[in-house]
Design an enzyme around this catalytic site. Structure first.
Site, short mmCIF file in Angstrom:
data_model
loop_
_atom_site.label_atom_id
_atom_site.label_comp_id
_atom_site.label_asym_id
_atom_site.label_seq_id
_atom_site.Cartn_x
_atom_site.Cartn_y
_atom_site.Cartn_z
N LYS A 283 -3.15 31.39 -10.71
CA LYS A 283 -2.65 32.74 -10.41
C LYS A 283 -1.46 32.60 -9.46
O LYS A 283 -1.29 31.57 -8.81
CB LYS A 283 -3.73 33.57 -9.71
N SER B 67 -2.58 32.30 -19.11
CA SER B 67 -2.58 33.28 -18.02
C SER B 67 -1.32 33.20 -17.17
O SER B 67 -1.00 34.13 -16.45
CB SER B 67 -3.81 33.09 -17.13
#
Lengths: 213, 213
Positions: free
Chosen positions: B172, B135
DNA sequence: TTTCATACTGTTTTTTTGAACAGTATGAAA
DNA sequence: TTTCATACTGTTCAAAAAAACAGTATGAAA
Protein backbone atom coordinates in the site's frame (compact mmCIF):
# COMPACT_ATOMS: atom_id res chain seq x y z
CA UNK A 1 17.30 -29.92 -0.72
CA UNK A 2 20.83 -31.17 -0.85
CA UNK A 3 19.68 -34.47 0.61
CA UNK A 4 22.78 -36.17 -0.72
CA UNK A 5 24.84 -34.25 1.81
CA UNK A 6 25.22 -35.24 5.43
CA UNK A 7 24.36 -32.79 8.20
CA UNK A 8 28.01 -32.01 8.78
CA UNK A 9 28.83 -31.60 5.10
CA UNK A 10 25.98 -29.16 4.72
CA UNK A 11 27.22 -27.18 7.70
CA UNK A 12 30.71 -26.99 6.25
CA UNK A 13 29.38 -25.93 2.85
CA UNK A 14 27.19 -23.28 4.44
CA UNK A 15 30.11 -21.90 6.39
CA UNK A 16 32.23 -21.67 3.26
CA UNK A 17 29.49 -19.77 1.43
CA UNK A 18 28.87 -17.53 4.43
CA UNK A 19 32.58 -16.84 4.84
CA UNK A 20 32.91 -15.97 1.19
CA UNK A 21 30.04 -13.52 1.38
CA UNK A 22 31.14 -11.76 4.54
CA UNK A 23 34.90 -11.83 4.02
CA UNK A 24 35.16 -11.62 0.27
CA UNK A 25 37.21 -14.78 0.05
CA UNK A 26 36.76 -18.46 0.90
CA UNK A 27 38.17 -19.67 4.23
CA UNK A 28 41.36 -21.68 4.67
CA UNK A 29 41.08 -25.22 5.99
CA UNK A 30 42.33 -24.00 9.35
CA UNK A 31 39.63 -21.37 9.55
CA UNK A 32 37.02 -24.04 8.89
CA UNK A 33 38.59 -26.22 11.58
CA UNK A 34 38.53 -23.31 14.00
CA UNK A 35 34.88 -22.60 13.27
CA UNK A 36 33.87 -26.17 14.03
CA UNK A 37 36.37 -26.75 16.81
CA UNK A 38 38.31 -29.44 14.95
CA UNK A 39 41.77 -29.97 16.30
CA UNK A 40 43.00 -31.29 13.01
CA UNK A 41 42.71 -29.90 9.51
CA UNK A 42 42.41 -33.45 8.23
CA UNK A 43 38.79 -33.48 9.30
CA UNK A 44 38.21 -30.46 7.10
CA UNK A 45 40.10 -32.02 4.22
CA UNK A 46 37.87 -35.08 4.53
CA UNK A 47 34.73 -32.99 4.29
CA UNK A 48 36.07 -30.98 1.42
CA UNK A 49 36.91 -34.19 -0.42
CA UNK A 50 33.38 -35.46 0.11
CA UNK A 51 31.89 -32.16 -1.06
CA UNK A 52 34.15 -32.23 -4.09
CA UNK A 53 33.24 -35.80 -4.93
CA UNK A 54 29.56 -34.96 -4.66
CA UNK A 55 30.03 -32.00 -6.93
CA UNK A 56 29.39 -29.13 -4.59
CA UNK A 57 32.90 -27.79 -4.44
CA UNK A 58 35.90 -27.24 -6.62
CA UNK A 59 39.38 -26.13 -5.76
CA UNK A 60 42.82 -25.73 -7.27
CA UNK A 61 45.31 -28.10 -5.68
CA UNK A 62 48.09 -26.53 -3.62
CA UNK A 63 46.52 -23.13 -3.79
CA UNK A 64 45.58 -21.21 -0.68
CA UNK A 65 41.91 -20.29 -0.29
CA UNK A 66 40.99 -21.64 -3.69
CA UNK A 67 37.69 -23.22 -2.73
CA UNK A 68 34.88 -22.57 -5.16
CA UNK A 69 31.28 -23.38 -4.56
CA UNK A 70 29.56 -24.95 -7.55
CA UNK A 71 25.90 -24.48 -8.25
CA UNK A 72 23.66 -26.98 -9.93
CA UNK A 73 21.97 -25.71 -13.05
CA UNK A 74 20.16 -29.00 -13.48
CA UNK A 75 20.40 -32.45 -11.98
CA UNK A 76 23.42 -33.51 -13.98
CA UNK A 77 25.37 -30.56 -15.21
CA UNK A 78 27.52 -28.55 -12.89
CA UNK A 79 28.83 -25.08 -13.38
CA UNK A 80 31.08 -22.97 -11.22
CA UNK A 81 29.49 -20.05 -9.43
CA UNK A 82 32.47 -17.92 -10.45
CA UNK A 83 30.85 -15.06 -12.31
CA UNK A 84 28.30 -14.90 -9.55
CA UNK A 85 28.26 -11.18 -9.79
CA UNK A 86 28.48 -9.35 -13.03
CA UNK A 87 28.91 -5.65 -13.43
CA UNK A 88 26.49 -4.24 -15.93
CA UNK A 89 27.52 -0.88 -17.31
CA UNK A 90 24.89 1.83 -17.16
CA UNK A 91 24.66 4.25 -20.04
CA UNK A 92 22.72 7.47 -19.96
CA UNK A 93 22.10 7.10 -23.62
CA UNK A 94 23.75 4.71 -25.99
CA UNK A 95 26.03 6.31 -28.57
CA UNK A 96 25.59 5.42 -32.22
CA UNK A 97 28.68 3.28 -32.66
CA UNK A 98 27.83 0.83 -29.97
CA UNK A 99 28.78 -2.73 -30.78
CA UNK A 100 32.52 -2.25 -30.52
CA UNK A 101 33.00 -0.20 -27.43
CA UNK A 102 31.06 -2.17 -24.92
CA UNK A 103 32.13 -1.99 -21.27
CA UNK A 104 34.70 0.69 -20.39
CA UNK A 105 33.80 4.14 -19.14
CA UNK A 106 30.27 3.36 -18.11
CA UNK A 107 30.24 6.89 -16.86
CA UNK A 108 27.03 6.48 -14.98
CA UNK A 109 28.38 3.60 -12.96
CA UNK A 110 27.53 -0.04 -12.77
CA UNK A 111 24.76 -2.27 -11.58
CA UNK A 112 26.00 -5.51 -10.11
CA UNK A 113 23.61 -8.39 -10.27
CA UNK A 114 24.16 -12.06 -9.76
CA UNK A 115 23.31 -14.66 -12.29
CA UNK A 116 20.47 -16.06 -10.23
CA UNK A 117 18.68 -12.76 -9.84
CA UNK A 118 18.17 -12.24 -13.53
CA UNK A 119 16.84 -15.31 -15.20
CA UNK A 120 19.19 -14.66 -18.06
CA UNK A 121 22.90 -14.92 -17.44
CA UNK A 122 24.41 -11.52 -18.01
CA UNK A 123 27.07 -11.61 -20.69
CA UNK A 124 29.52 -9.05 -21.96
CA UNK A 125 26.69 -7.86 -24.15
CA UNK A 126 24.45 -7.00 -21.24
CA UNK A 127 24.06 -3.37 -20.38
CA UNK A 128 21.69 -1.10 -18.52
CA UNK A 129 19.96 2.04 -19.58
CA UNK A 130 18.41 4.67 -17.39
CA UNK A 131 14.90 5.17 -18.65
CA UNK A 132 14.08 8.69 -19.76
CA UNK A 133 10.59 9.89 -20.42
CA UNK A 134 7.40 7.94 -20.15
CA UNK A 135 7.26 6.29 -23.55
CA UNK A 136 6.78 2.88 -21.95
CA UNK A 137 4.39 3.80 -19.19
CA UNK A 138 1.85 1.41 -20.68
CA UNK A 139 4.19 -1.43 -19.75
CA UNK A 140 4.73 0.11 -16.34
CA UNK A 141 8.24 1.23 -17.04
CA UNK A 142 8.83 4.60 -15.41
CA UNK A 143 11.29 7.41 -15.80
CA UNK A 144 14.35 6.74 -13.69
CA UNK A 145 14.03 2.97 -13.90
CA UNK A 146 17.02 0.99 -15.01
CA UNK A 147 16.35 -1.22 -18.00
CA UNK A 148 18.71 -4.17 -18.24
CA UNK A 149 19.17 -5.13 -21.86
CA UNK A 150 20.90 -7.83 -23.81
CA UNK A 151 22.57 -6.82 -27.03
CA UNK A 152 22.36 -9.08 -30.06
CA UNK A 153 19.42 -11.07 -28.80
CA UNK A 154 16.64 -12.02 -31.18
CA UNK A 155 13.54 -10.06 -30.23
CA UNK A 156 10.24 -11.90 -30.05
CA UNK A 157 6.91 -10.16 -30.49
CA UNK A 158 5.94 -8.50 -27.23
CA UNK A 159 9.50 -8.00 -26.07
CA UNK A 160 10.62 -4.58 -24.98
CA UNK A 161 13.59 -3.42 -27.02
CA UNK A 162 15.89 -0.43 -27.09
CA UNK A 163 16.09 1.17 -30.52
CA UNK A 164 18.21 3.97 -31.84
CA UNK A 165 15.95 6.73 -33.09
CA UNK A 166 17.38 10.14 -33.99
CA UNK A 167 20.66 9.15 -32.40
CA UNK A 168 19.02 8.47 -29.09
CA UNK A 169 17.86 5.18 -27.70
CA UNK A 170 14.24 4.72 -26.89
CA UNK A 171 12.38 1.79 -25.49
CA UNK A 172 9.64 0.30 -27.60
CA UNK A 173 7.61 -2.86 -27.76
CA UNK A 174 8.61 -5.18 -30.58
CA UNK A 175 5.55 -6.42 -32.48
CA UNK A 176 4.72 -7.98 -35.82
CA UNK A 177 2.11 -6.35 -37.98
CA UNK A 178 1.17 -8.37 -41.01
CA UNK A 179 4.38 -10.33 -40.81
CA UNK A 180 6.49 -7.21 -40.68
CA UNK A 181 8.47 -6.37 -37.53
CA UNK A 182 7.44 -3.06 -36.04
CA UNK A 183 8.11 -1.00 -32.95
CA UNK A 184 5.22 0.19 -30.87
CA UNK A 185 5.30 2.95 -28.28
CA UNK A 186 3.35 2.30 -25.13
CA UNK A 187 2.19 5.86 -24.70
CA UNK A 188 -0.34 7.63 -26.92
CA UNK A 189 1.79 10.77 -26.76
CA UNK A 190 4.45 9.10 -28.88
CA UNK A 191 4.28 8.13 -32.54
CA UNK A 192 3.14 4.58 -32.87
CA UNK A 193 4.41 1.80 -35.04
CA UNK A 194 7.72 2.32 -36.72
CA UNK A 195 9.02 -0.27 -39.16
CA UNK A 196 11.80 -2.07 -37.35
CA UNK A 197 13.99 -2.74 -40.39
CA UNK A 198 14.95 0.86 -40.77
CA UNK A 199 16.58 1.25 -37.40
CA UNK A 200 19.06 -0.38 -35.12
CA UNK A 201 17.75 -2.52 -32.32
CA UNK A 202 20.30 -2.21 -29.61
CA UNK A 203 19.04 -4.72 -27.13
CA UNK A 204 16.19 -6.77 -25.76
CA UNK A 205 15.04 -5.98 -22.25
CA UNK A 206 15.64 -8.75 -19.77
CA UNK A 207 15.09 -7.04 -16.46
CA UNK A 208 14.15 -3.83 -14.73
CA UNK A 209 15.50 -2.31 -11.55
CA UNK A 210 13.79 0.55 -9.78
CA UNK A 211 15.06 2.35 -6.72
CA UNK A 212 12.85 4.01 -4.18
CA UNK A 213 13.86 6.74 -1.70
CA UNK B 1 37.75 9.31 -11.51
CA UNK B 2 40.36 7.92 -9.17
CA UNK B 3 42.73 10.65 -10.26
CA UNK B 4 44.79 10.15 -7.14
CA UNK B 5 45.94 6.82 -8.51
CA UNK B 6 48.67 6.41 -11.07
CA UNK B 7 48.05 4.53 -14.30
CA UNK B 8 49.82 1.45 -12.99
CA UNK B 9 48.06 1.51 -9.64
CA UNK B 10 44.72 1.70 -11.39
CA UNK B 11 45.65 -1.26 -13.57
CA UNK B 12 46.64 -3.31 -10.55
CA UNK B 13 43.44 -2.41 -8.71
CA UNK B 14 41.36 -3.29 -11.76
CA UNK B 15 43.06 -6.65 -12.06
CA UNK B 16 42.39 -7.44 -8.41
CA UNK B 17 38.71 -6.60 -8.80
CA UNK B 18 38.48 -8.52 -12.06
CA UNK B 19 40.26 -11.53 -10.55
CA UNK B 20 37.93 -11.52 -7.59
CA UNK B 21 34.89 -11.45 -9.81
CA UNK B 22 36.00 -14.17 -12.17
CA UNK B 23 37.79 -16.45 -9.72
CA UNK B 24 35.81 -15.89 -6.56
CA UNK B 25 38.90 -14.89 -4.60
CA UNK B 26 41.50 -12.15 -4.76
CA UNK B 27 44.83 -12.97 -6.45
CA UNK B 28 48.09 -13.71 -4.69
CA UNK B 29 50.95 -11.27 -5.15
CA UNK B 30 52.63 -13.76 -7.46
CA UNK B 31 49.53 -13.98 -9.64
CA UNK B 32 49.50 -10.20 -9.95
CA UNK B 33 53.20 -10.25 -10.84
CA UNK B 34 52.53 -12.92 -13.47
CA UNK B 35 49.70 -10.87 -14.98
CA UNK B 36 51.91 -7.82 -15.39
CA UNK B 37 55.10 -9.68 -16.19
CA UNK B 38 56.94 -8.55 -13.06
CA UNK B 39 59.89 -10.72 -12.18
CA UNK B 40 59.66 -9.77 -8.55
CA UNK B 41 56.77 -9.78 -6.14
CA UNK B 42 58.25 -6.71 -4.52
CA UNK B 43 56.88 -4.59 -7.34
CA UNK B 44 53.43 -5.89 -6.50
CA UNK B 45 53.95 -5.31 -2.79
CA UNK B 46 54.91 -1.71 -3.58
CA UNK B 47 51.73 -1.12 -5.52
CA UNK B 48 49.63 -2.77 -2.86
CA UNK B 49 51.24 -0.57 -0.23
CA UNK B 50 50.45 2.53 -2.28
CA UNK B 51 46.85 1.40 -2.83
CA UNK B 52 46.52 0.69 0.87
CA UNK B 53 47.96 4.05 1.83
CA UNK B 54 45.57 5.80 -0.55
CA UNK B 55 42.68 3.91 0.94
CA UNK B 56 41.66 1.68 -1.93
CA UNK B 57 42.75 -1.61 -0.46
CA UNK B 58 42.84 -3.45 2.82
CA UNK B 59 44.43 -6.72 3.77
CA UNK B 60 45.22 -8.87 6.74
CA UNK B 61 48.96 -9.13 7.30
CA UNK B 62 50.53 -12.56 6.74
CA UNK B 63 47.33 -13.96 5.38
CA UNK B 64 47.15 -15.49 1.95
CA UNK B 65 44.80 -13.90 -0.55
CA UNK B 66 43.39 -11.50 1.98
CA UNK B 67 43.18 -8.43 -0.24
CA UNK B 68 39.98 -6.49 0.08
CA UNK B 69 38.91 -3.69 -2.16
CA UNK B 70 37.47 -0.72 -0.31
CA UNK B 71 34.87 1.59 -1.78
CA UNK B 72 34.48 5.23 -1.03
CA UNK B 73 31.15 6.27 0.37
CA UNK B 74 32.24 9.89 0.36
CA UNK B 75 35.47 11.79 -0.05
CA UNK B 76 36.71 11.12 3.45
CA UNK B 77 35.10 8.07 4.93
CA UNK B 78 36.09 4.62 3.82
CA UNK B 79 34.20 1.42 4.21
CA UNK B 80 35.12 -2.09 3.24
CA UNK B 81 33.31 -3.60 0.28
CA UNK B 82 33.02 -6.84 2.21
CA UNK B 83 29.29 -7.38 2.13
CA UNK B 84 29.41 -6.32 -1.48
CA UNK B 85 26.71 -8.77 -2.24
CA UNK B 86 23.90 -9.36 0.14
CA UNK B 87 21.42 -12.16 -0.16
CA UNK B 88 17.93 -10.89 0.29
CA UNK B 89 15.47 -13.62 1.16
CA UNK B 90 12.37 -13.79 -0.96
CA UNK B 91 9.10 -14.64 0.72
CA UNK B 92 5.96 -15.62 -1.12
CA UNK B 93 4.00 -14.07 1.67
CA UNK B 94 5.24 -12.98 5.04
CA UNK B 95 4.01 -15.05 7.95
CA UNK B 96 2.46 -13.29 10.93
CA UNK B 97 5.29 -13.74 13.39
CA UNK B 98 7.89 -12.10 11.31
CA UNK B 99 10.35 -10.02 13.26
CA UNK B 100 12.14 -12.89 14.93
CA UNK B 101 12.62 -15.39 12.18
CA UNK B 102 14.23 -13.28 9.54
CA UNK B 103 16.51 -15.03 7.04
CA UNK B 104 16.47 -18.84 7.05
CA UNK B 105 14.28 -20.95 4.79
CA UNK B 106 13.58 -18.26 2.27
CA UNK B 107 11.94 -21.04 0.38
CA UNK B 108 11.49 -18.98 -2.72
CA UNK B 109 15.20 -18.33 -3.00
CA UNK B 110 17.29 -15.27 -2.74
CA UNK B 111 17.99 -12.12 -4.66
CA UNK B 112 21.60 -11.05 -4.49
CA UNK B 113 22.22 -7.39 -4.95
CA UNK B 114 25.26 -5.33 -4.22
CA UNK B 115 25.26 -2.33 -1.98
CA UNK B 116 25.80 0.08 -4.85
CA UNK B 117 22.84 -1.11 -6.86
CA UNK B 118 20.27 -0.27 -4.25
CA UNK B 119 20.81 3.17 -2.87
CA UNK B 120 20.05 1.80 0.54
CA UNK B 121 22.48 -0.61 2.10
CA UNK B 122 20.69 -3.92 2.55
CA UNK B 123 20.73 -5.01 6.18
CA UNK B 124 19.61 -8.16 7.91
CA UNK B 125 16.21 -6.56 7.95
CA UNK B 126 15.98 -6.35 4.21
CA UNK B 127 13.77 -8.83 2.45
CA UNK B 128 11.97 -9.27 -0.83
CA UNK B 129 8.41 -10.07 -1.59
CA UNK B 130 6.98 -11.39 -4.80
CA UNK B 131 4.16 -9.08 -5.72
CA UNK B 132 0.77 -10.74 -6.04
CA UNK B 133 -2.20 -9.07 -7.60
CA UNK B 134 -2.43 -5.62 -9.06
CA UNK B 135 -3.15 -3.57 -5.97
CA UNK B 136 -0.26 -1.24 -6.75
CA UNK B 137 -0.71 -0.91 -10.47
CA UNK B 138 -1.21 2.83 -10.02
CA UNK B 139 2.42 3.03 -8.91
CA UNK B 140 3.45 0.79 -11.80
CA UNK B 141 4.16 -2.21 -9.63
CA UNK B 142 3.07 -5.33 -11.44
CA UNK B 143 2.23 -8.87 -10.49
CA UNK B 144 5.40 -10.96 -10.45
CA UNK B 145 7.67 -8.05 -9.58
CA UNK B 146 9.99 -8.40 -6.63
CA UNK B 147 9.55 -5.71 -4.04
CA UNK B 148 12.65 -5.17 -1.91
CA UNK B 149 11.64 -3.95 1.52
CA UNK B 150 13.35 -2.76 4.65
CA UNK B 151 11.87 -3.85 7.94
CA UNK B 152 11.69 -1.41 10.82
CA UNK B 153 12.16 1.67 8.70
CA UNK B 154 10.12 4.76 9.42
CA UNK B 155 7.65 5.26 6.57
CA UNK B 156 7.29 8.71 5.11
CA UNK B 157 4.13 9.85 3.33
CA UNK B 158 4.22 8.58 -0.23
CA UNK B 159 6.35 5.55 0.58
CA UNK B 160 5.18 2.15 -0.52
CA UNK B 161 4.88 -0.18 2.44
CA UNK B 162 4.02 -3.81 3.03
CA UNK B 163 1.27 -4.27 5.58
CA UNK B 164 -0.18 -7.36 7.13
CA UNK B 165 -3.89 -7.49 6.35
CA UNK B 166 -5.89 -10.65 7.04
CA UNK B 167 -2.67 -12.51 7.68
CA UNK B 168 -1.35 -11.71 4.25
CA UNK B 169 0.98 -8.94 3.25
CA UNK B 170 -0.20 -6.38 0.81
CA UNK B 171 1.54 -3.38 -0.66
CA UNK B 172 0.00 0.00 0.00
CA UNK B 173 1.00 3.63 -0.21
CA UNK B 174 1.63 5.24 3.15
CA UNK B 175 -0.13 8.61 3.40
CA UNK B 176 -1.26 11.04 6.07
CA UNK B 177 -4.83 12.17 6.11
CA UNK B 178 -5.54 14.92 8.57
CA UNK B 179 -2.42 14.11 10.53
CA UNK B 180 -3.35 10.44 10.82
CA UNK B 181 -1.27 7.80 9.08
CA UNK B 182 -3.26 5.81 6.55
CA UNK B 183 -2.68 3.19 3.88
CA UNK B 184 -3.93 3.82 0.39
CA UNK B 185 -4.40 1.22 -2.31
CA UNK B 186 -3.33 2.23 -5.78
CA UNK B 187 -6.11 0.40 -7.58
CA UNK B 188 -9.79 1.37 -7.49
CA UNK B 189 -10.69 -2.31 -7.19
CA UNK B 190 -9.29 -2.43 -3.68
CA UNK B 191 -10.61 -0.77 -0.53
CA UNK B 192 -9.02 2.58 -0.06
CA UNK B 193 -7.61 4.19 3.02
CA UNK B 194 -7.09 1.99 6.02
CA UNK B 195 -5.93 3.52 9.29
CA UNK B 196 -2.32 2.50 9.69
CA UNK B 197 -2.29 2.20 13.48
CA UNK B 198 -4.45 -0.87 13.48
CA UNK B 199 -2.11 -3.03 11.47
CA UNK B 200 1.46 -4.12 11.27
CA UNK B 201 3.68 -2.39 8.78
CA UNK B 202 6.23 -4.95 7.81
CA UNK B 203 8.55 -2.90 5.69
CA UNK B 204 9.16 0.12 3.54
CA UNK B 205 9.85 -0.49 -0.13
CA UNK B 206 13.34 0.49 -1.22
CA UNK B 207 13.63 -1.15 -4.63
CA UNK B 208 11.87 -3.15 -7.26
CA UNK B 209 13.21 -5.86 -9.51
CA UNK B 210 11.33 -7.14 -12.52
CA UNK B 211 12.40 -9.97 -14.78
CA UNK B 212 11.47 -10.25 -18.42
CA UNK B 213 11.50 -13.44 -20.54
C1' DT C 1 30.55 -60.57 9.77
C1' DT C 2 32.96 -57.87 6.73
C1' DT C 3 33.07 -53.84 4.25
C1' DC C 4 32.73 -49.11 3.61
C1' DA C 5 31.72 -44.14 4.08
C1' DT C 6 31.70 -40.76 7.65
C1' DA C 7 33.95 -38.15 11.09
C1' DC C 8 37.38 -37.37 13.52
C1' DT C 9 42.80 -36.86 16.31
C1' DG C 10 47.75 -36.02 15.93
C1' DT C 11 51.97 -35.40 13.43
C1' DT C 12 54.92 -34.29 9.56
C1' DT C 13 56.06 -32.59 4.95
C1' DT C 14 55.88 -29.63 1.13
C1' DT C 15 54.08 -25.55 -1.26
C1' DT C 16 52.45 -21.38 -1.47
C1' DT C 17 52.61 -16.95 -0.18
C1' DG C 18 53.59 -12.58 2.10
C1' DA C 19 57.21 -9.90 3.70
C1' DA C 20 61.92 -8.13 4.31
C1' DC C 21 66.36 -6.57 2.56
C1' DA C 22 69.46 -4.41 -0.75
C1' DG C 23 69.54 -2.15 -4.84
C1' DT C 24 68.60 0.62 -9.70
C1' DA C 25 66.27 4.06 -12.62
C1' DT C 26 63.15 7.95 -13.55
C1' DG C 27 60.66 12.08 -13.33
C1' DA C 28 58.59 15.73 -10.69
C1' DA C 29 58.72 18.91 -6.95
C1' DA C 30 61.28 21.76 -3.46
C1' DT D 1 70.70 20.05 -6.51
C1' DT D 2 68.58 17.33 -3.31
C1' DT D 3 64.64 15.03 -2.10
C1' DC D 4 60.95 12.03 -2.74
C1' DA D 5 57.37 9.00 -4.72
C1' DT D 6 56.99 5.69 -8.31
C1' DA D 7 58.26 1.46 -10.47
C1' DC D 8 60.89 -1.89 -10.77
C1' DT D 9 64.95 -6.42 -10.24
C1' DG D 10 66.79 -10.18 -7.58
C1' DT D 11 67.31 -12.76 -3.45
C1' DT D 12 66.16 -14.63 1.02
C1' DC D 13 63.27 -15.80 4.90
C1' DA D 14 59.40 -17.09 7.66
C1' DA D 15 54.59 -17.70 8.23
C1' DA D 16 50.40 -19.70 6.33
C1' DA D 17 48.18 -23.30 4.27
C1' DA D 18 47.41 -27.54 1.75
C1' DA D 19 48.51 -32.26 1.62
C1' DA D 20 50.09 -36.63 3.20
C1' DC D 21 50.75 -40.02 6.46
C1' DA D 22 48.98 -43.24 10.34
C1' DG D 23 45.43 -44.06 13.20
C1' DT D 24 40.52 -44.52 16.03
C1' DA D 25 35.50 -44.88 16.37
C1' DT D 26 30.76 -45.42 14.54
C1' DG D 27 26.87 -46.76 12.06
C1' DA D 28 24.79 -48.54 7.89
C1' DA D 29 24.80 -51.65 4.09
C1' DA D 30 26.18 -56.12 1.87
Amino acid sequence: MKSDLTQRQQEVLSFIIRHQQTNGAPPSQREVALEFGFRSTTAVADHLRALRRKGYLDHRPHQARSLRVLSRTDSTELSPTRPMIVDIPVFGCIPAGFADERRQDASEGCISVDVETLGVKPTARTFALEVRGDSMIGRHIMEGDYAVLEHGMDPRPGDVVAALIDNESTLKTFVKQGGKPCLKAENPKYPNLIPAQELVIQGVMVALIRKYR
